[in-house]
Scaffold this motif. Structure first.
Motif, PDB file in Angstrom:
ATOM      1  N   GLU A  76      -6.961  15.288   3.422  1.00  0.00           N
ATOM      2  CA  GLU A  76      -7.211  14.333   2.334  1.00  0.00           C
ATOM      3  C   GLU A  76      -7.731  15.057   1.094  1.00  0.00           C
ATOM      4  O   GLU A  76      -8.681  14.629   0.447  1.00  0.00           O
ATOM      5  N   GLU A  85     -14.376   3.890  -6.681  1.00  0.00           N
ATOM      6  CA  GLU A  85     -14.540   3.843  -5.235  1.00  0.00           C
ATOM      7  C   GLU A  85     -15.957   3.490  -4.794  1.00  0.00           C
ATOM      8  O   GLU A  85     -16.133   2.655  -3.890  1.00  0.00           O
ATOM      9  N   LEU A  90     -16.117  -1.237   1.366  1.00  0.00           N
ATOM     10  CA  LEU A  90     -15.483  -0.297   2.286  1.00  0.00           C
ATOM     11  C   LEU A  90     -14.076  -0.751   2.680  1.00  0.00           C
ATOM     12  O   LEU A  90     -13.140   0.051   2.706  1.00  0.00           O
ATOM     13  N   ARG A  91     -13.930  -2.015   2.959  1.00  0.00           N
ATOM     14  CA  ARG A  91     -12.620  -2.539   3.396  1.00  0.00           C
ATOM     15  C   ARG A  91     -11.558  -2.352   2.301  1.00  0.00           C
ATOM     16  O   ARG A  91     -10.420  -1.980   2.599  1.00  0.00           O
ATOM     17  N   ASN A  93     -11.616  -0.048  -0.059  1.00  0.00           N
ATOM     18  CA  ASN A  93     -11.355   1.388  -0.132  1.00  0.00           C
ATOM     19  C   ASN A  93     -10.405   1.835   0.975  1.00  0.00           C
ATOM     20  O   ASN A  93      -9.514   2.647   0.751  1.00  0.00           O
ATOM     21  N   ARG A  94     -10.589   1.289   2.150  1.00  0.00           N
ATOM     22  CA  ARG A  94      -9.697   1.648   3.267  1.00  0.00           C
ATOM     23  C   ARG A  94      -8.288   1.094   3.048  1.00  0.00           C
ATOM     24  O   ARG A  94      -7.310   1.741   3.407  1.00  0.00           O
ATOM     25  N   ASP A  97      -6.742   3.367   0.571  1.00  0.00           N
ATOM     26  CA  ASP A  97      -6.414   4.619   1.256  1.00  0.00           C
ATOM     27  C   ASP A  97      -5.105   4.472   2.039  1.00  0.00           C
ATOM     28  O   ASP A  97      -4.247   5.360   2.008  1.00  0.00           O
ATOM     29  N   LEU A  98      -4.946   3.335   2.714  1.00  0.00           N
ATOM     30  CA  LEU A  98      -3.702   3.077   3.446  1.00  0.00           C
ATOM     31  C   LEU A  98      -2.514   3.025   2.487  1.00  0.00           C
ATOM     32  O   LEU A  98      -1.472   3.638   2.744  1.00  0.00           O
ATOM     33  N   ALA A 161      -4.894   6.027   8.481  1.00  0.00           N
ATOM     34  CA  ALA A 161      -5.489   5.100   7.510  1.00  0.00           C
ATOM     35  C   ALA A 161      -5.404   3.657   8.002  1.00  0.00           C
ATOM     36  O   ALA A 161      -6.334   2.867   7.801  1.00  0.00           O
ATOM     37  N   ARG A 164      -8.105   3.157  10.520  1.00  0.00           N
ATOM     38  CA  ARG A 164      -9.408   3.031   9.849  1.00  0.00           C
ATOM     39  C   ARG A 164      -9.574   1.625   9.265  1.00  0.00           C
ATOM     40  O   ARG A 164     -10.643   1.041   9.355  1.00  0.00           O
ATOM     41  N   LEU A 165      -8.511   1.112   8.656  1.00  0.00           N
ATOM     42  CA  LEU A 165      -8.569  -0.234   8.087  1.00  0.00           C
ATOM     43  C   LEU A 165      -8.806  -1.277   9.184  1.00  0.00           C
ATOM     44  O   LEU A 165      -9.542  -2.243   8.997  1.00  0.00           O
ATOM     45  N   GLU A 169     -12.143   3.722  14.981  1.00  0.00           N
ATOM     46  CA  GLU A 169     -12.662   5.021  14.538  1.00  0.00           C
ATOM     47  C   GLU A 169     -11.987   6.148  15.303  1.00  0.00           C
ATOM     48  O   GLU A 169     -11.604   6.008  16.468  1.00  0.00           O
TER      49      GLU A 169
END
Length: 172
Positions: A76, A85, A90-91, A93-94, A97-98, A161, A164-165, A169
Motif C-alpha cells: 500500500e 482521511e 473508519l468504514r 476510509n475502508r 480503500d476498496l 480491502a 477489511r470493509l 481482520e
C-alpha cells in the motif's frame, strides 16, 4: 484459503521486487563497465564502451519499474492523497480503500493487456533498438512479467480491502 492467497501474493511481490533490484544492480554494473571502457578508447587497445548501453538500460529500467509495481501495491505504498482521511469514519476510509484497490486492479489489467498488444505489434513488425539491434518485443515481454504480477497482486489487494470493509481482520 485467504492465508494461502496472502502468502502467494506476498511471495510473488517480493520475488518480483528482488528481480527488479537485481536488474537495477545489473544496470549499474554494465554502466560502470561501459564508462570504464570509454577511458580506454584513446589508448586504442580494442577496449571501449558497451555497444548499445542506452538500449540495454532503457529495456532494463522498464523491466525493473514493472517488477516493483506489485511490491508497492501489496505494501500500500502508491502515492495517495489522504488529506481528509483522518476526518472520515473508519468504514468510509475502508470503502474508499476498496474502491481504490478495485480501480488499481482495473488499471493494472488494462495496462497489462495494452502492454501485451504492444509486444505483439513489435514482434510482428520485427522492430529492433537503434544501436544494439535488440528486438523491442523482448523488452515488452520482460516488462509483461512484472505487469502480470501486478494484476495478480492488485486483485488480491482488492480482496484484502473487501475483507477489511467486512470487518474480517488479517491474522497473518
Amino acid at each position: 484459503m485467504y492465508q494461502i492467497l496472502s502468502r502467494i501474493a506476498e511471495g510473488l511481490a517480493r520475488a518480483l521486487a528482488l528481480v527488479g533490484g537485481a536488474v537495477l544492480v545489473g544496470i549499474i554494473a554494465l554502466t560502470c563497465v561501459s564508462i570504464i571502457g570509454r577511458v580506454f578508447v584513446p589508448l586504442d587497445i580494442g577496449i571501449g564502451p558497451i555497444r548499445g548501453i542506452y538500449d540495454i538500460t532503457e529495456i532494463a529500467m522498464a523491466t525493473a519499474v514493472f517488477a516493483f509495481l506489485p511490491w508497492a501495491q501489496i505494501r500500500e505504498a502508491h502515492a495517495r492523497v489522504d488529506l481528509f482521511e483522518p476526518r472520515f469514519p473508519l468504514r468510509l476510509n475502508r470503502l474508499l480503500d476498496l474502491l481504490f484497490n478495485i480501480a488499481m486492479a482495473f488499471v493494472a489489467g488494462f495496462g497489462t493487456w495494452r502492454l501485451y498488444l504492444g509486444m505483439m505489434d513489435k514482434y510482428s513488425y520485427g522492430e529492433t533498438t537503434l544501436i544494439a539491434q535488440i528486438p523491442v518485443w523482448q523488452g515488452y515481454a520482460a516488462s509483461l512479467v512484472g505487469a502480470c504480477g501486478f494484476v495478480i497482486v492488485s486483485l488480491f489487494c482488492a480482496l484484502r480491502a473487501a475483507r477489511r470493509l467486512a470487518g474480517i481482520e488479517d491474522h497473518a
